[in-house]
Design a protein around this motif. Structure first.
Motif, short mmCIF file in Angstrom:
data_model
loop_
_atom_site.label_atom_id
_atom_site.label_comp_id
_atom_site.label_asym_id
_atom_site.label_seq_id
_atom_site.Cartn_x
_atom_site.Cartn_y
_atom_site.Cartn_z
N ALA A 139 -2.76 6.62 3.61
CA ALA A 139 -2.19 6.10 2.36
C ALA A 139 -1.48 7.21 1.60
O ALA A 139 -0.35 7.03 1.11
CB ALA A 139 -3.30 5.50 1.51
N TYR A 140 -2.12 8.36 1.49
CA TYR A 140 -1.52 9.47 0.74
C TYR A 140 -0.23 9.93 1.39
O TYR A 140 0.75 10.25 0.70
CB TYR A 140 -2.51 10.64 0.65
N SER A 141 -0.20 9.94 2.71
CA SER A 141 1.02 10.37 3.42
C SER A 141 2.18 9.42 3.14
O SER A 141 3.31 9.86 2.93
CB SER A 141 0.74 10.43 4.93
N TYR A 142 1.91 8.13 3.13
CA TYR A 142 2.96 7.16 2.81
C TYR A 142 3.54 7.42 1.43
O TYR A 142 4.75 7.51 1.23
CB TYR A 142 2.41 5.73 2.86
N ALA A 143 2.65 7.53 0.44
CA ALA A 143 3.11 7.67 -0.94
C ALA A 143 3.78 9.00 -1.20
O ALA A 143 4.83 9.07 -1.85
CB ALA A 143 1.92 7.48 -1.89
N THR A 191 -2.97 11.01 -7.06
CA THR A 191 -3.87 11.56 -8.06
C THR A 191 -3.52 11.14 -9.48
O THR A 191 -4.23 11.48 -10.42
CB THR A 191 -3.85 13.10 -7.98
N ASP A 192 -2.44 10.40 -9.64
CA ASP A 192 -2.00 9.96 -10.96
C ASP A 192 -2.24 8.47 -11.12
O ASP A 192 -1.83 7.66 -10.26
CB ASP A 192 -0.51 10.27 -11.15
N PHE A 193 -2.89 8.09 -12.19
CA PHE A 193 -3.31 6.70 -12.37
C PHE A 193 -2.13 5.74 -12.48
O PHE A 193 -2.12 4.67 -11.87
CB PHE A 193 -4.20 6.58 -13.61
N GLU A 194 -1.12 6.10 -13.24
CA GLU A 194 0.04 5.23 -13.40
C GLU A 194 0.82 5.11 -12.09
O GLU A 194 1.26 4.02 -11.72
CB GLU A 194 0.96 5.79 -14.50
N TYR A 195 0.96 6.23 -11.39
CA TYR A 195 1.71 6.19 -10.13
C TYR A 195 1.02 5.30 -9.10
O TYR A 195 1.66 4.47 -8.45
CB TYR A 195 1.88 7.61 -9.56
N VAL A 196 -0.30 5.49 -8.94
CA VAL A 196 -1.04 4.67 -7.97
C VAL A 196 -0.95 3.20 -8.35
O VAL A 196 -0.77 2.33 -7.49
CB VAL A 196 -2.51 5.13 -7.88
N SER A 197 -1.05 2.92 -9.63
CA SER A 197 -0.97 1.54 -10.10
C SER A 197 0.35 0.90 -9.72
O SER A 197 0.40 -0.23 -9.23
CB SER A 197 -1.15 1.51 -11.62
N THR A 198 1.46 1.63 -9.93
CA THR A 198 2.79 1.11 -9.60
C THR A 198 2.98 0.97 -8.10
O THR A 198 3.51 -0.04 -7.61
CB THR A 198 3.87 2.04 -10.18
N TYR A 199 2.53 1.97 -7.35
CA TYR A 199 2.71 1.96 -5.89
C TYR A 199 1.91 0.80 -5.27
O TYR A 199 2.40 0.11 -4.38
CB TYR A 199 2.26 3.29 -5.29
N VAL A 200 0.70 0.60 -5.76
CA VAL A 200 -0.12 -0.51 -5.27
C VAL A 200 0.57 -1.84 -5.56
O VAL A 200 0.53 -2.78 -4.75
CB VAL A 200 -1.52 -0.47 -5.90
N GLY A 201 1.22 -1.94 -6.72
CA GLY A 201 1.95 -3.17 -7.05
C GLY A 201 3.02 -3.48 -6.02
O GLY A 201 3.22 -4.65 -5.65
N GLU A 202 3.72 -2.45 -5.53
CA GLU A 202 4.73 -2.65 -4.48
C GLU A 202 4.08 -3.14 -3.19
O GLU A 202 4.62 -4.02 -2.51
CB GLU A 202 5.46 -1.34 -4.22
N LEU A 248 -9.71 2.23 -13.84
CA LEU A 248 -9.53 0.77 -13.81
C LEU A 248 -8.09 0.36 -14.01
O LEU A 248 -7.75 -0.82 -13.85
CB LEU A 248 -10.41 0.11 -14.89
N LEU A 249 -7.22 1.30 -14.32
CA LEU A 249 -5.82 0.97 -14.59
C LEU A 249 -5.13 0.25 -13.43
O LEU A 249 -4.42 -0.74 -13.65
CB LEU A 249 -5.05 2.23 -14.98
N PRO A 250 -5.30 0.69 -12.17
CA PRO A 250 -4.66 -0.04 -11.06
C PRO A 250 -5.14 -1.49 -10.95
O PRO A 250 -4.38 -2.36 -10.51
CB PRO A 250 -5.07 0.77 -9.83
N TYR A 251 -6.38 -1.76 -11.35
CA TYR A 251 -6.88 -3.13 -11.32
C TYR A 251 -6.31 -3.94 -12.48
O TYR A 251 -5.89 -5.08 -12.31
CB TYR A 251 -8.41 -3.14 -11.40
N ILE A 252 -6.28 -3.34 -13.66
CA ILE A 252 -5.76 -4.03 -14.84
C ILE A 252 -4.31 -4.44 -14.62
O ILE A 252 -3.91 -5.58 -14.88
CB ILE A 252 -5.87 -3.13 -16.08
N ASN A 253 -3.51 -3.53 -14.10
CA ASN A 253 -2.07 -3.79 -13.94
C ASN A 253 -1.75 -4.71 -12.77
O ASN A 253 -0.63 -5.24 -12.70
CB ASN A 253 -1.32 -2.47 -13.77
#
Length: 294
Positions: A139-143, A191-202, A248-253
């Motif tokens: 996962a980390y390699s992809y992102a 390692t960044d909450f906002e970044y992971v949240s956005t990437y997971v959304g994609e 919890l930010l990736p779950y909230i978003n």
């Protein structure tokens, strides 16, 4: 939208008495076959198959590469709604395809809803299909390499769909805040909450296009601990407000895009004395109610 909450753990079945409500306010102790339920007037009522009802809420593991009498007996007894495959079930492509087809044929013959088939296929070091499909990036390699989230979704979907598997039990929503010291490591997208949240959304958008089921894990966030829950119980000593702004930010978003959430065996001492995987506070009050308010 309803969310499937997954609690993956060892399951044992025992013959026992069960307390049930007959629908008229009366509770009775009854055997599993439910033949003793009566109304207030002691009139027999049509038995309800609680065995099947409970089974449909379970995801179970199975033993072996091939469908046999032992496996058939096990599945007939429990009638689980989902089956998770492990390395012990995977030998070669034709074998895996046959195993899944045989299980689906049993459900068809029993006139049961077709079971959901799950497998851990995150990429990197968690790839049950690596033996058949080859290695795949973490996962980390992809992102970190700049690949889009939908690219990850497409690659994972391609690996599982050919075998009739419905979900890869991903994406991982843990944010690797402890970096190299954390137990999640490169299973996290960053390692960044906002970044992971956005990437997971994609990724979730990609999974929907591929028509496979997403399962976010490990709620409420394994990146908040350095302890591996396979070996010991991680204890997180931060407040609920802090969790809402971070892990919890990736779950909230993404709460409305997730098909399921896998509970982590993680104890957050400021919220409940029980691990999240056993906590009604986490599963009902927070996941099903509070997270949707943000």
């Amino acid at each position: 939208m309803r969310i499937l909450i997954l609690i993956l753990s060892a399951m044992c079945c025992f013959g026992c008495k069960t307390k049930v409500n007959d629908g008229n306010g009366q509770e009775h102790l009854t055997n599993q076959n439910m033949n003793t339920i009566k109304t207030n007037d002691e009139e027999p009522v049509q038995p309800f198959d609680y065995t099947s009802y409970y089974g449909q809420m379970m995801i179970v593991g199975i033993d072996g590469y091939t469908y046999d009498v032992r496996m058939e007996t096990f599945l007939k007894e429990i009638e689980p709604g989902g089956i998770i495959l492990f390395a012990r079930n995977i030998d070669n492509p034709q074998q895996l395809e046959n195993l899944i087809l045989d299980i689906k044929a049993l459900y068809k013959n029993l006139k049961l809803p077709q079971p959901f088939i799950f497998i851990d296929e995150e990429g990197g070091r968690v790839s049950r299909l690596a033996k058949l499909e080859g290695e795949i990036e973490s996962a980390y390699s992809y992102a970190s390499s700049g690949k889009e989230g939908e690219s990850y979704a497409h690659d994972i979907a391609k690996r599982i769909k050919k075998y009739g598997i419905h979900s890869p039990l991903s994406p991982v929503l843990d944010v690797n805040a402890h970096t190299s010291a954390g137990s999640i490591g490169d299973r996290s997208f960053g390692t960044d909450f906002e970044y992971v949240s956005t990437y997971v959304g994609e990724i979730l958008e990609g999974f929907k296009k591929e028509k496979i089921l997403s399962v976010g894990k490990h709620f409420p966030g394994h990146g908040a601990t350095i302890v591996d829950s396979h070996h010991d119980l991680p204890i997180i000593r931060i407040t609920k407000d802090e969790l809402l702004k971070t892990h919890l930010l990736p779950y909230i978003n993404n709460i409305d895009s997730l098909d399921g959430i896998m509970m982590g065996h993680i104890l957050v001492s400021n919220i409940d004395e029980k691990p999240a995987s056993l906590s009604s506070i986490w599963m009902k009050e927070i996941i099903r109610d509070e997270l949707r308010e943000f």
